[in-house]
Design a protein around this motif. Structure first.
Motif, mmCIF file in Angstrom:
data_model
loop_
_atom_site.group_PDB
_atom_site.id
_atom_site.type_symbol
_atom_site.label_atom_id
_atom_site.label_comp_id
_atom_site.label_asym_id
_atom_site.label_seq_id
_atom_site.Cartn_x
_atom_site.Cartn_y
_atom_site.Cartn_z
ATOM 1 N N PRO A 5 0.813 -1.222 0.000
ATOM 2 C CA PRO A 5 0.000 0.000 0.000
ATOM 3 C C PRO A 5 0.850 1.278 0.000
ATOM 4 N N ILE A 6 2.034 1.226 0.620
ATOM 5 C CA ILE A 6 2.912 2.397 0.627
ATOM 6 C C ILE A 6 3.378 2.709 -0.789
ATOM 7 N N TRP A 7 3.777 1.662 -1.539
ATOM 8 C CA TRP A 7 4.235 1.879 -2.909
ATOM 9 C C TRP A 7 3.081 2.351 -3.792
ATOM 10 N N THR A 12 0.543 6.790 -6.715
ATOM 11 C CA THR A 12 -0.628 7.634 -6.891
ATOM 12 C C THR A 12 -0.259 9.110 -6.762
ATOM 13 N N ARG A 13 0.623 9.405 -5.816
ATOM 14 C CA ARG A 13 1.040 10.802 -5.612
ATOM 15 C C ARG A 13 1.943 11.305 -6.734
ATOM 16 N N THR A 14 2.802 10.432 -7.252
ATOM 17 C CA THR A 14 3.732 10.823 -8.321
ATOM 18 C C THR A 14 3.583 9.859 -9.486
ATOM 19 N N SER A 75 3.484 -3.986 -11.510
ATOM 20 C CA SER A 75 2.114 -4.445 -11.270
ATOM 21 C C SER A 75 1.426 -3.609 -10.198
ATOM 22 N N VAL A 76 2.172 -3.148 -9.186
ATOM 23 C CA VAL A 76 1.572 -2.275 -8.171
ATOM 24 C C VAL A 76 1.110 -0.968 -8.793
ATOM 25 N N LYS A 77 1.887 -0.476 -9.752
ATOM 26 C CA LYS A 77 1.534 0.801 -10.375
ATOM 27 C C LYS A 77 0.299 0.691 -11.267
#
Length: 103
Positions: A5-7, A12-14, A75-77
């Motif tokens: 979730p941190i990544w 999401t922010r950048t 994949s997280v992105k």
């Protein structure tokens, strides 16, 4: 997997940050922390304690690990976090199943 979730929040922010850039930042940070903790024993842990015949196996392990992390961060992105977490947590189960068949 608890850091996923941190990544996701960081992506999401950048949104212009690529997974390779994130991996580079993470690697530099962990290398700096490792160097501070090991202090003068870093030569022993990085070179003296490793048998030279294992250098190729170690290099292959590093390359495969970096490739895996790039795949996970990509994949997280681009995928929902639920799918990434499910696939990441299936790793030990798949390892056990494949080791049964291979061994």
């Amino acid at each position: 997997t608890c850091a996923l979730p941190i990544w996701k929040m960081l992506f999401t922010r950048t949104p212009e940050m690529s997974p390779v850039q994130l991996l580079f930042i993470r690697s530099i940070t962990s290398a700096a922390i490792f160097a501070l903790l090991m202090n003068k024993q870093i030569v022993h842990y990085m070179y003296s304690s490793i048998d030279p015949k294992h250098y190729s196996n170690l290099a292959l392990r590093v390359v495969l690990g970096m490739t895996m992390l790039v795949c996970i961060y990509t994949s997280v992105k681009y995928l929902p976090l639920v799918y990434v977490s499910l696939v990441s947590n299936l790793g030990p189960l798949l390892t056990a199943v494949f080791s049964y068949f291979f061994l």
